[in-house]
Design an enzyme around this catalytic site. Structure first.
Site, PDB file in Angstrom:
ATOM      1  N   LEU A 284       0.814  -1.218   0.000  1.00 22.70           N
ATOM      2  CA  LEU A 284       0.000   0.000   0.000  1.00 22.70           C
ATOM      3  C   LEU A 284       0.849   1.269   0.000  1.00 22.70           C
ATOM      4  O   LEU A 284       1.935   1.305   0.568  1.00 22.70           O
ATOM      5  CB  LEU A 284      -0.921  -0.001   1.228  1.00 22.70           C
ATOM      6  CG  LEU A 284      -1.857  -1.213   1.341  1.00 22.70           C
ATOM      7  CD1 LEU A 284      -2.725  -1.096   2.597  1.00 22.70           C
ATOM      8  CD2 LEU A 284      -2.736  -1.371   0.107  1.00 22.70           C
TER       9      LEU A 284
ATOM     10  N   HIS B 277      -3.441   4.433  -2.285  1.00 19.23           N
ATOM     11  CA  HIS B 277      -4.444   3.550  -1.671  1.00 19.23           C
ATOM     12  C   HIS B 277      -5.093   4.253  -0.467  1.00 19.23           C
ATOM     13  O   HIS B 277      -6.297   4.174  -0.265  1.00 19.23           O
ATOM     14  CB  HIS B 277      -3.785   2.262  -1.145  1.00 19.23           C
ATOM     15  CG  HIS B 277      -3.250   1.361  -2.212  1.00 19.23           C
ATOM     16  ND1 HIS B 277      -1.907   1.110  -2.376  1.00 19.23           N
ATOM     17  CD2 HIS B 277      -3.883   0.632  -3.170  1.00 19.23           C
ATOM     18  CE1 HIS B 277      -1.732   0.267  -3.371  1.00 19.23           C
ATOM     19  NE2 HIS B 277      -2.903  -0.035  -3.884  1.00 19.23           N
TER      20      HIS B 277
ATOM     21  N   LYS C  47      -5.450   5.657 -12.090  1.00 16.30           N
ATOM     22  CA  LYS C  47      -4.193   5.267 -12.761  1.00 16.30           C
ATOM     23  C   LYS C  47      -4.477   4.073 -13.677  1.00 16.30           C
ATOM     24  O   LYS C  47      -3.984   4.002 -14.783  1.00 16.30           O
ATOM     25  CB  LYS C  47      -3.094   4.933 -11.762  1.00 16.30           C
ATOM     26  CG  LYS C  47      -1.772   4.641 -12.482  1.00 16.30           C
ATOM     27  CD  LYS C  47      -0.631   4.446 -11.534  1.00 16.30           C
ATOM     28  CE  LYS C  47      -0.660   3.099 -10.893  1.00 16.30           C
ATOM     29  NZ  LYS C  47      -0.441   1.980 -11.850  1.00 16.30           N
TER      30      LYS C  47
ATOM     31  N   SER D 215       2.517   3.885  -7.442  1.00 18.24           N
ATOM     32  CA  SER D 215       2.248   2.508  -7.817  1.00 18.24           C
ATOM     33  C   SER D 215       3.051   1.599  -6.890  1.00 18.24           C
ATOM     34  O   SER D 215       4.172   1.947  -6.492  1.00 18.24           O
ATOM     35  CB  SER D 215       2.699   2.277  -9.261  1.00 18.24           C
ATOM     36  OG  SER D 215       2.848   0.902  -9.513  1.00 18.24           O
TER      37      SER D 215
ATOM     38  N   ARG E  49       4.507  -0.884  -7.768  1.00 18.48           N
ATOM     39  CA  ARG E  49       5.689  -1.313  -8.535  1.00 18.48           C
ATOM     40  C   ARG E  49       6.851  -0.322  -8.428  1.00 18.48           C
ATOM     41  O   ARG E  49       7.992  -0.686  -8.712  1.00 18.48           O
ATOM     42  CB  ARG E  49       5.328  -1.479 -10.009  1.00 18.48           C
ATOM     43  CG  ARG E  49       4.459  -2.686 -10.269  1.00 18.48           C
ATOM     44  CD  ARG E  49       4.358  -2.982 -11.753  1.00 18.48           C
ATOM     45  NE  ARG E  49       3.889  -4.321 -12.001  1.00 18.48           N
ATOM     46  CZ  ARG E  49       2.613  -4.689 -12.042  1.00 18.48           C
ATOM     47  NH1 ARG E  49       1.669  -3.791 -11.880  1.00 18.48           N
ATOM     48  NH2 ARG E  49       2.269  -5.938 -12.252  1.00 18.48           N
TER      49      ARG E  49
END
Ligand code: PAF
Length: 281
Positions: free
Chosen positions: A33, A37, A150, A186, A188
């Site tokens: 998170l 989020h 996104k 993100s 990632r």
């Protein structure tokens, strides 16, 4: 904060919530998170009596095993973050709790939305997303569910699924949350090396320039300009850039007055794939 990893215990708890006429806001996540989020959870908290967050790395939406295995897992930190925003309920099921022994996606028809952009590059991805989101909706039975813009294509696909199946849930899209240098938040991003992390804000900078150009230039010309910019970039590799109409997600050839458009982009920063988008009109 109540934490459940079994469907039955969660549904029993939520049944009591519903019996008290309380509304449920739901934020499905794959964990790792970040502030994006948390902003969804805060929005959900403001509009519902109870907020449920799910943390589940859904195997059927990954078209690449390496990407699935490498997906960041930070449960202890996630739970601390969820406590800090006064999340009410967390659902952290195992893969077998959701899929039993049949780890496969159902087939969906999203009226063509699934064939655009991400659908061209991530085989079966949206069937996996549809499968898990529908399953989670059936378990949680939320009044409202919150998704970030996104993943705009995902948001439109979930809205389509809800409409086509008459699911009793309102889907709320929430604006993209960005790092101070513009990089879209993100899970990632944590996997980017320092060099790629420093390079990544180029993506949003390019989107902002494309937005400016949209006032005077056509979509084909802007796409060619973006492609050239990335060809010259030493680190970032463009997978796609497209200007598409928001509802159909079809690539825009001409601009029509009463339609809304967005520019969408997917870029490889080494092995990490980043996506972003910007509203044009
Ligand atoms: O956007 C995500 O994190 C995932 O696609 C979702 C909606 C939680 C489904 O696994």
């Amino acid at each position: 904060m109540h934490i459940f990893n079994k469907k039955q215990a969660l549904t029993q708890f939520l049944k009591q919530v519903k019996q008290k006429q309380k509304t449920i806001g739901f934020v499905p996540t794959m964990g790792a998170l970040h502030k994006g989020h948390l902003s969804l959870i805060k929005k959900a908290k403001a509009k519902n009596n109870i907020v449920v967050v799910s943390i589940f790395v859904n195997p059927t939406q990954f078209d690449n095993v390496e990407d699935l295995n490498q997906y960041p897992k930070t449960l202890v930190k996630d739970l601390d973050l969820l406590k800090s925003v006064a999340c009410d309920v967390v659902f952290t099921p195992s893969v077998s709790e959701i899929y039993n022994t049949n780890i496969s996606a159902k087939k969906f028809n999203f009226d063509g939305l699934e064939h655009q952009m991400e659908g061209k590059f991530r085989d079966g991805h949206f069937n996996g997303v549809g499968t898990i989101v529908k399953a989670l909706f059936e378990i949680v039975k939320p009044n409202k569910a919150y998704f970030g813009e996104k993943d705009f294509q995902q948001l439109q696909i979930i809205k389509k699924m809800v409409k086509k199946n008459n699911l009793p849930v309102k889907i709320k899209g929430c604006a993209i949350f960005r790092e101070p240098d513009g990089l879209a938040m993100s899970s990632r991003n944590t996997r980017l090396t320092e060099a790629y992390r420093n390079a990544a804000p180029f993506i949003y900078k390019t989107l902002k320039k494309a937005k400016k150009k949209f006032g005077t230039e056509n979509a084909t010309k802007i796409t060619a300009w973006v492609t050239k910019k990335f060809k010259k970039h030493p680190l970032l590799e463009l997978e796609y850039f497209t200007i598409a109409e928001e509802k159909t997600l079809e690539t825009a050839i001409t601009k029509e007055k009463n339609k809304k458009y967005r520019a969408f982009i997917a870029v490889f920063a080494g092995k990490i794939r980043l996506i972003d988008n910007i509203r044009l009109k």
